[in-house]
Design a protein around this motif. Structure first.
Motif, PDB file in Angstrom:
ATOM      1  N   GLU A   1       0.530  -1.487   0.454  1.00  0.00           N
ATOM      2  CA  GLU A   1      -0.609  -0.114  -0.170  1.00  0.00           C
ATOM      3  C   GLU A   1       1.083   1.216   0.106  1.00  0.00           C
ATOM      4  N   TRP A   2       0.687   2.536  -0.154  1.00  0.00           N
ATOM      5  CA  TRP A   2       0.880   3.604  -0.749  1.00  0.00           C
ATOM      6  C   TRP A   2       0.033   4.660   0.006  1.00  0.00           C
ATOM      7  N   VAL A   3       1.248   5.477   0.734  1.00  0.00           N
ATOM      8  CA  VAL A   3       0.762   7.098   1.167  1.00  0.00           C
ATOM      9  C   VAL A   3       1.061   8.189   0.406  1.00  0.00           C
TER      10      VAL A   3
ATOM     11  N   GLY B   1      -3.579   4.244  -1.138  1.00  0.00           N
ATOM     12  CA  GLY B   1      -3.897   3.446  -2.493  1.00  0.00           C
ATOM     13  C   GLY B   1      -3.217   2.295  -2.182  1.00  0.00           C
ATOM     14  N   ILE B   2      -3.126   1.302  -3.470  1.00  0.00           N
ATOM     15  CA  ILE B   2      -2.393   0.564  -3.792  1.00  0.00           C
ATOM     16  C   ILE B   2      -1.084   0.667  -4.996  1.00  0.00           C
ATOM     17  N   SER B   3       0.026  -0.213  -4.910  1.00  0.00           N
ATOM     18  CA  SER B   3       1.225   0.226  -5.782  1.00  0.00           C
ATOM     19  C   SER B   3       1.379  -0.550  -6.655  1.00  0.00           C
ATOM     20  N   ASP B   4       1.528   0.203  -7.724  1.00  0.00           N
ATOM     21  CA  ASP B   4       2.221  -0.331  -8.989  1.00  0.00           C
ATOM     22  C   ASP B   4       2.391  -1.994  -9.040  1.00  0.00           C
ATOM     23  N   TYR B   5       3.316  -2.257  -8.139  1.00  0.00           N
ATOM     24  CA  TYR B   5       3.660  -3.785  -7.707  1.00  0.00           C
ATOM     25  C   TYR B   5       2.009  -4.231  -7.189  1.00  0.00           C
TER      26      TYR B   5
ATOM     27  N   LEU C   1      -6.872  -5.369   2.308  1.00  0.00           N
ATOM     28  CA  LEU C   1      -5.822  -3.943   1.836  1.00  0.00           C
ATOM     29  C   LEU C   1      -5.227  -3.471   3.876  1.00  0.00           C
ATOM     30  N   TYR C   2      -4.001  -3.052   3.847  1.00  0.00           N
ATOM     31  CA  TYR C   2      -3.895  -2.741   4.867  1.00  0.00           C
ATOM     32  C   TYR C   2      -3.597  -1.165   5.216  1.00  0.00           C
ATOM     33  N   ALA C   3      -3.694  -0.413   5.739  1.00  0.00           N
ATOM     34  CA  ALA C   3      -3.600   0.492   6.331  1.00  0.00           C
ATOM     35  C   ALA C   3      -2.025   1.439   6.711  1.00  0.00           C
ATOM     36  N   PRO C   4      -1.704   2.559   5.960  1.00  0.00           N
ATOM     37  CA  PRO C   4      -0.250   2.618   6.185  1.00  0.00           C
ATOM     38  C   PRO C   4      -0.321   3.723   7.687  1.00  0.00           C
ATOM     39  N   ILE C   5      -1.392   4.343   7.109  1.00  0.00           N
ATOM     40  CA  ILE C   5      -0.980   4.910   8.669  1.00  0.00           C
ATOM     41  C   ILE C   5      -2.671   5.072   8.999  1.00  0.00           C
ATOM     42  N   SER C   6      -2.685   5.197  10.450  1.00  0.00           N
ATOM     43  CA  SER C   6      -3.854   5.554  11.647  1.00  0.00           C
ATOM     44  C   SER C   6      -4.457   6.960  10.958  1.00  0.00           C
ATOM     45  N   GLY C   7      -5.652   7.593  11.244  1.00  0.00           N
ATOM     46  CA  GLY C   7      -6.520   8.316  11.194  1.00  0.00           C
ATOM     47  C   GLY C   7      -7.750   7.721  10.248  1.00  0.00           C
ATOM     48  N   GLU C   8      -8.104   9.159  10.644  1.00  0.00           N
ATOM     49  CA  GLU C   8      -9.961   9.076   9.936  1.00  0.00           C
ATOM     50  C   GLU C   8     -10.545   9.422   8.733  1.00  0.00           C
ATOM     51  N   VAL C   9     -11.461   8.521   7.942  1.00  0.00           N
ATOM     52  CA  VAL C   9     -11.042   8.105   6.666  1.00  0.00           C
ATOM     53  C   VAL C   9     -12.161  10.207   7.140  1.00  0.00           C
TER      54      VAL C   9
ATOM     55  N   SER D   1      -4.753   6.681  -8.403  1.00  0.00           N
ATOM     56  CA  SER D   1      -6.157   5.972  -8.168  1.00  0.00           C
ATOM     57  C   SER D   1      -6.492   5.625  -6.925  1.00  0.00           C
ATOM     58  N   TRP D   2      -6.263   6.687  -5.869  1.00  0.00           N
ATOM     59  CA  TRP D   2      -6.293   6.808  -4.189  1.00  0.00           C
ATOM     60  C   TRP D   2      -7.371   6.368  -4.135  1.00  0.00           C
ATOM     61  N   MET D   3      -7.478   5.288  -2.577  1.00  0.00           N
ATOM     62  CA  MET D   3      -9.139   4.588  -1.906  1.00  0.00           C
ATOM     63  C   MET D   3      -9.359   5.799  -1.031  1.00  0.00           C
ATOM     64  N   ILE D   4      -8.924   5.838  -0.089  1.00  0.00           N
ATOM     65  CA  ILE D   4      -9.237   6.710   0.721  1.00  0.00           C
ATOM     66  C   ILE D   4      -8.340   8.117   1.062  1.00  0.00           C
TER      67      ILE D   4
END
Length: 130
Positions: free
Chosen positions: A17-19, A29-33, A71-79, A100-103
Motif C-alpha cells: 500500500e502507499w500513502v 492506495g495500492i502500488s504498481d507492483y 488492504l492494510y492501512a499504512p497510517i492511522s487516521g479518520e476516513v 487512483s487513491w482509495m481513501i
C-alpha cells in the motif's frame, strides 16, 4: 527481478500500500507492483467516511479475477473521503495505481510515517520478490 514504479513523495508498506501526504490529509492506495500482481481488478470494498483506521490493520478488500486481498492501512487516521469512482470503475487502479487513491484520511501521526518505506527502499524490496 520485479521492477516497480515508486514515485517520490510516496511512502510504502511491505504489503504494497502507499500513502501520500497532502497538507493535513493523506491519500492511500495500492502500488504498481500490487495491481500488477493482482491482475484485472473487479471490486474494491472501502470503509465509510468517519471510520477510524489503525496503522497496519485492514481497512478494506480488493478483488481481482485472480484473488481477493485485504488492504492494510499504512497510517492511522479518520476516513474523510472515499474515492467513489472506484465503485463504478475498479479497473482504474490497474491503469493508474498512483492516481487512483482509495481513501483520504486526516489525523496523521508523523511518527507513523517513519515506519514506512521510502521509494528507494520499496523498489529494493520489490526487486527481491521474484
Amino acid at each position: 527481478m520485479a521492477v516497480t514504479n515508486a514515485p517520490p513523495g510516496y511512502k510504502f508498506t511491505e504489503k504494497h500500500e502507499w500513502v501520500k501526504v497532502e497538507g493535513d490529509t493523506a491519500l492511500i492506495g495500492i502500488s504498481d507492483y500490487a495491481q500488477a500482481a493482482l491482475g484485472d481488478i473487479v471490486f474494491v470494498d472501502l470503509p465509510k467516511v468517519g471510520k477510524s483506521i489503525k496503522q497496519f490493520d485492514t481497512f478494506g478488500t480488493i478483488e481481482s479475477v485472480k484473488a481477493a486481498e485485504d488492504l492494510y492501512a499504512p497510517i492511522s487516521g479518520e476516513v474523510v473521503e472515499v474515492n467513489g469512482n472506484l465503485s463504478k470503475n475498479p479497473a482504474e487502479v490497474n491503469s493508474n495505481p498512483f492516481g487512483s487513491w482509495m481513501i483520504r484520511v486526516k489525523g496523521i501521526n508523523s511518527s507513523e510515517l517513519e515506519k514506512l518505506l521510502d521509494p528507494e527502499s520499496y523498489r529494493e524490496l520489490v526487486s527481491k520478490l521474484d
